[in-house]
Design a protein around this motif. Sequence first.
Motif, PDB file in Angstrom:
ATOM      1  N   ALA A 290       0.870  -1.197   0.000  1.00 44.08           N
ATOM      2  CA  ALA A 290       0.000   0.000   0.000  1.00 44.08           C
ATOM      3  C   ALA A 290       0.896   1.233   0.000  1.00 44.08           C
ATOM      4  CB  ALA A 290      -0.986  -0.009   1.165  1.00 44.08           C
ATOM      5  N   SER A 291       1.749   1.267  -0.988  1.00 42.08           N
ATOM      6  CA  SER A 291       2.843   2.256  -1.044  1.00 42.08           C
ATOM      7  C   SER A 291       2.350   3.674  -1.262  1.00 42.08           C
ATOM      8  CB  SER A 291       3.781   1.906  -2.196  1.00 42.08           C
ATOM      9  OG  SER A 291       3.078   2.034  -3.426  1.00 42.08           O
ATOM     10  N   GLY A 292       1.105   3.835  -1.721  1.00 45.30           N
ATOM     11  CA  GLY A 292       0.670   5.176  -2.093  1.00 45.30           C
ATOM     12  C   GLY A 292       1.516   5.678  -3.250  1.00 45.30           C
TER      13      GLY A 292
ATOM     14  N   VAL B 138       6.024   8.019  -1.453  1.00 42.61           N
ATOM     15  CA  VAL B 138       6.753   8.929  -0.547  1.00 42.61           C
ATOM     16  C   VAL B 138       7.813   8.166   0.247  1.00 42.61           C
ATOM     17  CG1 VAL B 138       6.516  10.519   1.400  1.00 42.61           C
ATOM     18  CG2 VAL B 138       4.747  10.419  -0.328  1.00 42.61           C
TER      19      VAL B 138
ATOM     20  N   ASP C 282       0.432  -1.231  -4.773  1.00 40.03           N
ATOM     21  CA  ASP C 282      -0.772  -0.480  -4.399  1.00 40.03           C
ATOM     22  C   ASP C 282      -1.921  -0.983  -5.258  1.00 40.03           C
ATOM     23  OD1 ASP C 282      -1.099   2.331  -2.678  1.00 40.03           O
ATOM     24  OD2 ASP C 282      -2.683   1.989  -4.159  1.00 40.03           O
ATOM     25  N   ILE C 283      -3.140  -0.845  -4.708  1.00 40.33           N
ATOM     26  CA  ILE C 283      -4.307  -1.347  -5.447  1.00 40.33           C
ATOM     27  C   ILE C 283      -4.747  -0.366  -6.533  1.00 40.33           C
ATOM     28  CG2 ILE C 283      -6.142  -0.354  -3.993  1.00 40.33           C
ATOM     29  CD1 ILE C 283      -7.397  -3.250  -4.101  1.00 40.33           C
ATOM     30  N   SER C 284      -4.337   0.880  -6.407  1.00 39.38           N
ATOM     31  CA  SER C 284      -4.840   1.905  -7.324  1.00 39.38           C
ATOM     32  C   SER C 284      -3.845   2.184  -8.451  1.00 39.38           C
ATOM     33  CB  SER C 284      -5.101   3.199  -6.539  1.00 39.38           C
ATOM     34  OG  SER C 284      -5.122   4.299  -7.413  1.00 39.38           O
TER      35      SER C 284
ATOM     36  N   VAL D 171      -2.761   5.919  -8.344  1.00 35.52           N
ATOM     37  CA  VAL D 171      -1.767   6.209  -7.305  1.00 35.52           C
ATOM     38  C   VAL D 171      -0.397   5.672  -7.737  1.00 35.52           C
ATOM     39  CG1 VAL D 171      -1.109   5.623  -4.931  1.00 35.52           C
ATOM     40  CG2 VAL D 171      -3.434   6.355  -5.418  1.00 35.52           C
TER      41      VAL D 171
ATOM     42  N   ALA E 231      -1.561  -4.485  -7.075  1.00 35.70           N
ATOM     43  CA  ALA E 231      -2.092  -5.712  -6.454  1.00 35.70           C
ATOM     44  C   ALA E 231      -2.826  -5.352  -5.170  1.00 35.70           C
ATOM     45  CB  ALA E 231      -0.951  -6.688  -6.148  1.00 35.70           C
ATOM     46  N   ASP E 232      -3.619  -6.320  -4.711  1.00 31.54           N
ATOM     47  CA  ASP E 232      -4.393  -6.168  -3.479  1.00 31.54           C
ATOM     48  C   ASP E 232      -3.555  -6.739  -2.331  1.00 31.54           C
ATOM     49  OD1 ASP E 232      -6.238  -6.511  -1.353  1.00 31.54           O
ATOM     50  OD2 ASP E 232      -7.881  -6.609  -2.806  1.00 31.54           O
ATOM     51  N   MET E 233      -3.433  -5.981  -1.240  1.00 32.42           N
ATOM     52  CA  MET E 233      -2.580  -6.462  -0.135  1.00 32.42           C
ATOM     53  C   MET E 233      -3.133  -7.736   0.503  1.00 32.42           C
ATOM     54  SD  MET E 233      -3.172  -3.462   2.662  1.00 32.42           S
ATOM     55  CE  MET E 233      -4.764  -2.689   2.890  1.00 32.42           C
ATOM     56  N   ARG E 234      -4.388  -8.057   0.191  1.00 29.81           N
ATOM     57  CA  ARG E 234      -4.943  -9.295   0.753  1.00 29.81           C
ATOM     58  C   ARG E 234      -4.503 -10.524  -0.032  1.00 29.81           C
ATOM     59  NH1 ARG E 234     -10.916  -6.969   0.573  1.00 29.81           N
ATOM     60  NH2 ARG E 234      -9.990  -6.327  -1.393  1.00 29.81           N
TER      61      ARG E 234
ATOM     62  N   MET F  27       2.818   0.784   5.928  1.00 30.10           N
ATOM     63  CA  MET F  27       2.734   2.127   6.505  1.00 30.10           C
ATOM     64  C   MET F  27       1.358   2.713   6.221  1.00 30.10           C
ATOM     65  SD  MET F  27       5.726   2.497   7.822  1.00 30.10           S
ATOM     66  CE  MET F  27       5.915   4.235   8.139  1.00 30.10           C
ATOM     67  N   HIS F  28       0.581   2.876   7.273  1.00 30.46           N
ATOM     68  CA  HIS F  28      -0.760   3.462   7.144  1.00 30.46           C
ATOM     69  C   HIS F  28      -1.585   2.708   6.108  1.00 30.46           C
ATOM     70  CE1 HIS F  28       0.884   6.406   9.753  1.00 30.46           C
ATOM     71  NE2 HIS F  28       1.907   6.506   8.943  1.00 30.46           N
TER      72      HIS F  28
ATOM     73  N   TYR G 184      -7.033   0.272   5.821  1.00 29.76           N
ATOM     74  CA  TYR G 184      -7.757  -0.020   4.577  1.00 29.76           C
ATOM     75  C   TYR G 184      -8.152  -1.490   4.478  1.00 29.76           C
ATOM     76  CZ  TYR G 184      -6.404   4.649   3.352  1.00 29.76           C
ATOM     77  OH  TYR G 184      -6.263   6.013   3.372  1.00 29.76           O
TER      78      TYR G 184
END
Length: 309
Positions: A155-157, A160, A176-178, A181, A200-203, A218-219, A223
Amino acid sequence: MKLSIAQSTDLCRLLADPSRLRLLLLLESHDLSVAELTEVTGLAQSRISTHLARLKRAGLVQAQRTGGAALYGLAAADGRAAELWTVMRSQIDDAQGRLDRERAEEVIRARKSGQTWAESVAGRMELHYSPGRTWEAAAHALIGLLDLGDVLDIASGDGVLAELIAERARSTVCVDISAKVLAAARKRLRDASNVAFCQADMRALPFARGSFDHVFLMHALTYAADPRAVIAEAVPLLRGGGRIVIATINAHRHEEARDAYDHVNLGVGPDALGKWLKSCGARVEMCRITSREPRPPYFEVVTALARAE
Ligand SMILES: C[S@@+](CC[C@H](N)C(=O)[O-])C[C@H]1O[C@@H](n2cnc3c(N)ncnc32)[C@H](O)[C@@H]1O
């Protein structure tokens, strides 16, 4: 004389700015220099000067020179802008305004007692601005000490963290899923040849077991409807001795914040996080609340560090 529609909207625009309102609230109780206003608000000095010039033109603020720097204060209530401000002011009760006022009082005390800036904020320095002394600057200095090997940033966004650590890693994969992003992450890191991107989906992460030396979440856990399942997915991707690093907001009750940021849970407490890490086979080295935001609603951050056996 009555106002035209254009004059009325100009007047509304003058007061439709949170920074200008902060300055007006501050100046109603203290006369302050631009440097002091910068210190109290953390706003850029150039922006404060621009706002003050605009408020001065509207007759809301006046400047007086008392030997040293010009001190700004509220002008005597006169004119349309002052009338509108008086109405607005009577309706404002704001936590940021109160915090600004407390800081202004400290700054004025320091001015009167002839203390240096550092002396005036000693013991609370983390709450006070001074040029360039940001958490980002501290992070850059500390990151130089690291040797991270192969890194997975889940979920790197928009990259940053990867931007901060890439130089200290052999390789970094941003997941990241998006797609949008990730496109921003690719752009940010276009010059970093050791960073790869994966939608990819973190799940359900598409990596072989034992591929990474460090995995970052990180954060990300806010989600996940089932944060433990994400940890169970992440830990096996570590090599023996590799570390997972988690930062997430502590459990809270502010549903409006959850909705505003698309979170799907109300944070994770350190006890639950530590238990989940252990149950996924990681040895917990640290799992605790590491910071508390200085403003309401005082969100807290939980940081966890755990090693794969
Ligand atoms: C608050 S941002 C954190 C970004 C980054 N880790 C940081 O700390 O700056 C959360 C990110 O999680 C991503 N995300 C949300 N659900 C996800 C999922 N199921 N799998 C992977 N990424 C996800 C979002 O697209 C967003 O970029």
